[in-house]
Write a protein that holds these residues in place. Structure first.
Motif, short mmCIF file in Angstrom:
data_model
loop_
_atom_site.label_atom_id
_atom_site.label_comp_id
_atom_site.label_asym_id
_atom_site.label_seq_id
_atom_site.Cartn_x
_atom_site.Cartn_y
_atom_site.Cartn_z
N THR A 152 0.85 -1.39 -0.05
CA THR A 152 -0.04 -0.16 0.11
C THR A 152 0.92 1.41 -0.22
O THR A 152 1.73 1.58 0.81
CB THR A 152 -0.89 -0.04 1.31
OG1 THR A 152 -1.66 -1.20 1.13
CG2 THR A 152 -1.80 1.21 1.13
N TYR B 267 1.34 5.67 -0.48
CA TYR B 267 0.71 6.90 -0.51
C TYR B 267 0.69 7.84 -1.85
O TYR B 267 1.74 7.91 -2.21
CB TYR B 267 1.11 7.92 0.64
CG TYR B 267 0.57 9.31 0.85
CD1 TYR B 267 -0.73 9.29 1.71
CD2 TYR B 267 1.16 10.34 0.25
CE1 TYR B 267 -1.41 10.55 1.62
CE2 TYR B 267 0.27 11.54 0.33
CZ TYR B 267 -0.55 11.58 1.15
OH TYR B 267 -1.41 12.91 1.22
N SER B 268 -0.64 7.87 -2.37
CA SER B 268 -0.65 8.51 -3.53
C SER B 268 -0.60 9.95 -3.35
O SER B 268 -1.41 10.55 -2.59
CB SER B 268 -2.06 8.25 -4.21
OG SER B 268 -2.21 8.83 -5.26
N ARG B 269 0.33 10.61 -4.03
CA ARG B 269 0.61 12.00 -3.90
C ARG B 269 -0.10 12.75 -4.77
O ARG B 269 -0.61 14.09 -4.44
CB ARG B 269 2.10 12.61 -4.21
CG ARG B 269 3.17 11.85 -3.66
CD ARG B 269 4.71 11.82 -4.25
NE ARG B 269 4.73 11.41 -5.38
CZ ARG B 269 5.63 11.40 -6.10
NH1 ARG B 269 6.80 12.33 -5.97
NH2 ARG B 269 5.86 10.71 -7.37
N SER B 270 -0.91 12.32 -5.82
CA SER B 270 -1.65 13.09 -6.45
C SER B 270 -3.13 12.75 -5.95
O SER B 270 -3.76 13.93 -5.91
CB SER B 270 -1.69 12.29 -8.08
OG SER B 270 -2.25 10.78 -8.01
N LYS B 271 -3.41 11.63 -5.39
CA LYS B 271 -4.68 11.38 -4.67
C LYS B 271 -4.84 11.92 -3.20
O LYS B 271 -5.85 11.79 -2.69
CB LYS B 271 -5.29 10.03 -4.86
CG LYS B 271 -5.48 9.37 -6.21
CD LYS B 271 -5.69 8.06 -6.26
CE LYS B 271 -5.85 7.53 -7.57
NZ LYS B 271 -5.90 5.79 -7.72
N GLN B 272 -3.74 12.06 -2.70
CA GLN B 272 -3.45 12.52 -1.34
C GLN B 272 -3.84 11.75 -0.53
O GLN B 272 -4.87 11.80 0.41
CB GLN B 272 -4.24 13.95 -1.28
CG GLN B 272 -3.56 15.25 -1.72
CD GLN B 272 -2.16 15.44 -1.26
OE1 GLN B 272 -2.01 15.85 -0.26
NE2 GLN B 272 -0.98 15.09 -2.09
N ARG B 273 -4.09 10.23 -0.44
CA ARG B 273 -4.52 9.36 0.14
C ARG B 273 -3.80 8.09 0.23
O ARG B 273 -3.03 7.92 -0.68
CB ARG B 273 -5.98 9.17 -0.01
CG ARG B 273 -6.25 8.39 -1.47
CD ARG B 273 -7.72 7.94 -1.56
NE ARG B 273 -8.12 7.44 -2.90
CZ ARG B 273 -7.87 6.23 -3.29
NH1 ARG B 273 -7.41 5.15 -2.34
NH2 ARG B 273 -8.20 5.85 -4.43
N TRP C 180 -3.27 4.36 -1.02
CA TRP C 180 -3.65 3.53 -1.93
C TRP C 180 -3.00 2.22 -2.44
O TRP C 180 -1.70 2.06 -2.26
CB TRP C 180 -3.15 4.42 -3.51
CG TRP C 180 -2.95 3.69 -4.89
CD1 TRP C 180 -4.27 3.17 -5.47
CD2 TRP C 180 -1.96 3.39 -5.47
NE1 TRP C 180 -3.77 2.69 -6.54
CE2 TRP C 180 -2.44 2.50 -6.67
CE3 TRP C 180 -0.63 3.59 -5.50
CZ2 TRP C 180 -1.44 2.16 -7.69
CZ3 TRP C 180 0.19 3.42 -6.41
CH2 TRP C 180 -0.13 2.60 -7.72
N GLU D 101 -5.88 -1.90 -6.31
CA GLU D 101 -7.29 -1.96 -5.65
C GLU D 101 -8.40 -1.90 -6.44
O GLU D 101 -9.54 -2.21 -6.14
CB GLU D 101 -7.24 -0.52 -4.67
CG GLU D 101 -7.19 0.68 -5.40
CD GLU D 101 -7.15 1.80 -4.48
OE1 GLU D 101 -6.95 1.46 -3.12
OE2 GLU D 101 -7.39 2.85 -5.11
N THR D 102 -8.34 -1.34 -7.75
CA THR D 102 -9.13 -1.48 -8.86
C THR D 102 -9.12 -2.46 -9.90
O THR D 102 -9.91 -3.29 -10.43
CB THR D 102 -9.29 -0.03 -9.65
OG1 THR D 102 -7.79 0.42 -10.19
CG2 THR D 102 -9.67 1.09 -8.50
N HIS E 260 0.43 0.13 -15.23
CA HIS E 260 -1.04 0.53 -15.69
C HIS E 260 -1.21 0.11 -16.96
O HIS E 260 -2.31 0.22 -17.70
CB HIS E 260 -1.37 1.84 -15.20
CG HIS E 260 -0.68 2.90 -16.19
ND1 HIS E 260 0.52 3.36 -15.89
CD2 HIS E 260 -1.16 3.56 -17.14
CE1 HIS E 260 0.97 4.18 -16.92
NE2 HIS E 260 0.03 4.52 -17.48
#
Length: 208
Positions: free
Chosen positions: A51, A53-59, A61, A65-66, A97
């Motif tokens: 897991t 920390y997404s710097r773009s989503k700020q949460r 990740w 997960e998808t 991706h």
């Protein structure tokens, strides 16, 4: 699983984030680079799935997960300055991706030769799970261990004959032997990693 305590890590140096190099535990191929804060690291250790920390989503990740292409954690270690991490994983599908195995993926001709064996092993595992019709590997699994073991024996003899009488065929016959050996290992729930462990242990004894 871990060779360090998270408490020794220097999160402050990177404003709360540490770079994480992700490496395939079997092929040793570098898969991607991500970032973790302390919360992401704790979640990785708790869940066994990498897991970030997404710097773009700020949460937080969780990889996959998808897509479902998660990264199963094998081990995680720090560098000598405690400000970077190396996560060795078992990827559940392509990491990038784009659908590539690695975010640093290259064409086959530029890929490390030994890592190809891990790719082949992964394909054989997939054939074992999915049993696609028309696949020679599927046929071997359906015929059972006696037939698979017989093929290993036959190919071993072919390698020996090529080595002594037809050296121009040696590589071809050796390739057949390695393939059928990987099939037997898969059916026995073993892998190249297990063989390497035995070789490493023998090497330690011989080096003494």
């Amino acid at each position: 699983m871990n060779d360090f305590s998270p408490d020794i890590l220097d999160f402050a140096k990177g404003d709360g984030l540490l770079p994480v190099i992700v490496q395939d535990n079997n092929s040793l191929r570098i898969l991607m680079l991500g970032y973790m804060n302390r919360e992401a690291l704790d979640e990785t250790l708790r869940s066994g799935l990498v897991t970030f920390y997404s710097r773009s989503k700020q949460r937080l990740w969780q990889k996959g997960e998808t897509s479902g292409h998660t990264l199963k954690l094998v081990s995680i270690t720090t560098d000598c300055d405690q400000d970077a991490l190396l996560a060795r994983v078992l990827p559940q599908g392509p990491t990038c991706h784009t659908g590539a195995v690695s975010c640093f993926d290259q064409k086959d001709e530029g890929r490390d030769d030994l890592s190809f064996l891990a790719d082949l092993q992964a394909l054989i595992h997939k054939r074992h799970e999915e049993q696609p019709a028309g696949s020679y590997t599927t046929q071997l699994f359906q015929q059972g261990m006696p037939r698979m073991a017989q093929k290993v024996g036959e190919e071993g003899v072919e390698v020996a004959l090529a080595a002594t009488a037809e050296p121009h065929k040696l590589c071809e016959e050796a390739a057949d032997l390695i393939y059928h050996l990987l099939v037997v290992l898969e059916a026995s729930e073993k892998s190249l990693t297990d063989i390497i462990k035995v070789l490493r242990q023998r090497h330690k004894v011989a080096a003494k």
